[in-house]
Design a protein around this motif. Structure first.
Motif, short mmCIF file in Angstrom:
data_model
loop_
_atom_site.label_atom_id
_atom_site.label_comp_id
_atom_site.label_asym_id
_atom_site.label_seq_id
_atom_site.Cartn_x
_atom_site.Cartn_y
_atom_site.Cartn_z
N ILE A 166 0.88 -1.17 0.00
CA ILE A 166 0.00 0.00 0.00
C ILE A 166 0.92 1.21 0.00
CG2 ILE A 166 -1.76 1.29 1.27
CD1 ILE A 166 -2.84 -1.32 0.26
N GLY A 167 0.61 2.16 -0.86
CA GLY A 167 1.44 3.36 -0.96
C GLY A 167 2.33 3.30 -2.18
N PRO A 168 3.19 4.30 -2.35
CA PRO A 168 4.03 4.36 -3.54
C PRO A 168 5.06 3.23 -3.56
CG PRO A 168 4.39 6.28 -2.14
CD PRO A 168 3.37 5.44 -1.48
N PRO A 169 5.32 2.68 -4.77
CA PRO A 169 6.33 1.63 -4.87
C PRO A 169 7.74 2.21 -4.74
CG PRO A 169 5.51 2.20 -7.03
CD PRO A 169 4.71 3.00 -6.04
N ALA A 170 8.70 1.34 -4.41
CA ALA A 170 10.09 1.79 -4.26
C ALA A 170 10.64 2.30 -5.59
CB ALA A 170 10.95 0.65 -3.74
N THR A 171 10.28 1.64 -6.68
CA THR A 171 10.69 2.08 -8.02
C THR A 171 9.43 2.19 -8.87
OG1 THR A 171 11.01 -0.22 -8.70
CG2 THR A 171 12.95 0.94 -7.85
N ASN A 172 9.61 2.26 -10.17
CA ASN A 172 8.44 2.32 -11.05
C ASN A 172 7.52 1.14 -10.77
OD1 ASN A 172 9.46 4.59 -12.20
ND2 ASN A 172 10.25 3.57 -14.02
N GLY A 173 6.25 1.38 -10.73
CA GLY A 173 5.29 0.32 -10.46
C GLY A 173 3.94 0.91 -10.13
N VAL A 174 3.13 0.13 -9.41
CA VAL A 174 1.76 0.52 -9.10
C VAL A 174 1.65 0.95 -7.64
CG1 VAL A 174 -0.64 -0.25 -9.03
CG2 VAL A 174 0.85 -1.07 -10.84
N GLU A 175 1.03 2.09 -7.44
CA GLU A 175 0.76 2.61 -6.09
C GLU A 175 -0.69 2.29 -5.76
OE1 GLU A 175 0.28 6.94 -3.89
OE2 GLU A 175 1.54 6.77 -5.67
N TYR A 176 -0.91 1.52 -4.70
CA TYR A 176 -2.26 1.14 -4.28
C TYR A 176 -2.67 1.95 -3.06
CZ TYR A 176 -1.73 -2.94 -7.29
OH TYR A 176 -1.54 -3.77 -8.36
N TRP A 183 -11.69 -3.53 -2.65
CA TRP A 183 -11.39 -2.57 -3.72
C TRP A 183 -10.30 -1.59 -3.29
CZ3 TRP A 183 -12.89 -2.91 -8.61
CH2 TRP A 183 -13.96 -3.75 -8.90
N TYR A 184 -9.46 -1.25 -4.26
CA TYR A 184 -8.37 -0.30 -4.05
C TYR A 184 -8.36 0.68 -5.22
CZ TYR A 184 -6.84 -3.68 -0.64
OH TYR A 184 -6.80 -4.52 0.44
N ARG A 185 -7.84 1.86 -4.97
CA ARG A 185 -7.54 2.80 -6.06
C ARG A 185 -6.07 2.61 -6.38
NH1 ARG A 185 -11.62 6.49 -7.54
NH2 ARG A 185 -10.16 6.63 -9.24
N PHE A 186 -5.70 2.80 -7.64
CA PHE A 186 -4.30 2.64 -7.98
C PHE A 186 -3.87 3.68 -9.01
CE2 PHE A 186 -6.17 0.36 -11.51
CZ PHE A 186 -5.30 0.61 -12.57
N VAL A 187 -2.57 3.97 -9.02
CA VAL A 187 -1.93 4.81 -10.02
C VAL A 187 -0.66 4.08 -10.42
CG1 VAL A 187 -0.83 7.02 -10.51
CG2 VAL A 187 -2.84 6.95 -9.05
N GLU A 188 -0.46 3.93 -11.70
CA GLU A 188 0.73 3.26 -12.20
C GLU A 188 1.77 4.31 -12.58
OE1 GLU A 188 2.04 -0.05 -15.54
OE2 GLU A 188 -0.04 0.59 -15.39
N HIS A 189 2.95 4.19 -11.97
CA HIS A 189 4.04 5.14 -12.22
C HIS A 189 4.98 4.53 -13.25
CE1 HIS A 189 2.78 7.61 -8.85
NE2 HIS A 189 2.65 6.49 -8.15
N HIS A 190 5.34 5.32 -14.23
CA HIS A 190 6.25 4.84 -15.29
C HIS A 190 7.60 5.48 -15.14
CE1 HIS A 190 2.98 2.93 -17.44
NE2 HIS A 190 2.27 4.02 -17.20
#
Length: 190
Positions: A166-176, A183-190
């Protein structure tokens, strides 16, 4: 006494009544469109344009409303548009459009999450426009139209365990982010 009231009502010009009616109708349509866009997670440019239109209509309604109140004592005609705008602001403040969109869309999203199959094109599930569906991190991710630039949306995890993190990933990836139940909201970081 009744002649005084009829004279006061007769002093309200017809053009003012028609103009304020048209203005109230435009405000009502714009408020409804904005409510829908917020509920359906519409695109940011559309939402910004609708807020701008409502700002302009609100300013016009305020000016003519003051004229109606001061010159014609037309309380009803002068207050309809500001009241509609006030109701919309209160609904947005309490996240009613978003909650309504979620309540209307959740059952169909849960049905779709069982298969988690991408239809290969944009599709509407509930009131959301879904651009892509994929399995990832043990869950089903629904990319919504509102997050096209950020690549985000809703994620469903049937396993009681949460997503990998849960929270931002250490590197590029999905933040849940926890949303509701499985259910979760997510943002995918590139």
């Amino acid at each position: 006494m009744s002649t005084t009231r009829s004279r006061a009502r007769a002093r309200i010009p017809r053009w003012f009544v028609l103009w304020m009616g048209l203005l109230a109708a435009l405000v009502a349509v714009s408020c409804s469109a904005l409510f829908w866009q917020l509920a359906a997670e519409g695109t940011l440019p559309t939402i910004v344009v609708l807020w701008f239109v409502l700002g302009v209509l609100g300013a016009i309604a305020l000016l003519f409303g003051l004229l109606g109140l001061l010159r014609y004592r037309a309380f009803f005609y002068s207050l309809v548009s500001p009241l509609l705008l006030g109701v919309l602001v209160a609904l947005v403040w309490f996240d009613i459009p978003e909650a309504t969109g979620w309540r209307l869309s959740r059952p169909i999203l849960e049905d779709q999450a069982a298969d988690c199959a991408n239809p290969g094109h944009r599709t509407r599930l509930g009131i959301y426009t879904i651009t892509y569906i994929t399995s990832r991190d043990g869950g089903c991710l629904f990319y919504t139209q509102a997050h096209e630039s950020n690549s985000g949306g809703f994620a469903y995890f049937s396993d009681p365990a949460t997503p990998p993190h849960i929270g931002p990933p250490a590197t590029n990836g999905v933040e849940y982010e926890t949303f509701e139940g499985h259910w979760y909201r997510f943002v995918e970081h590139h």
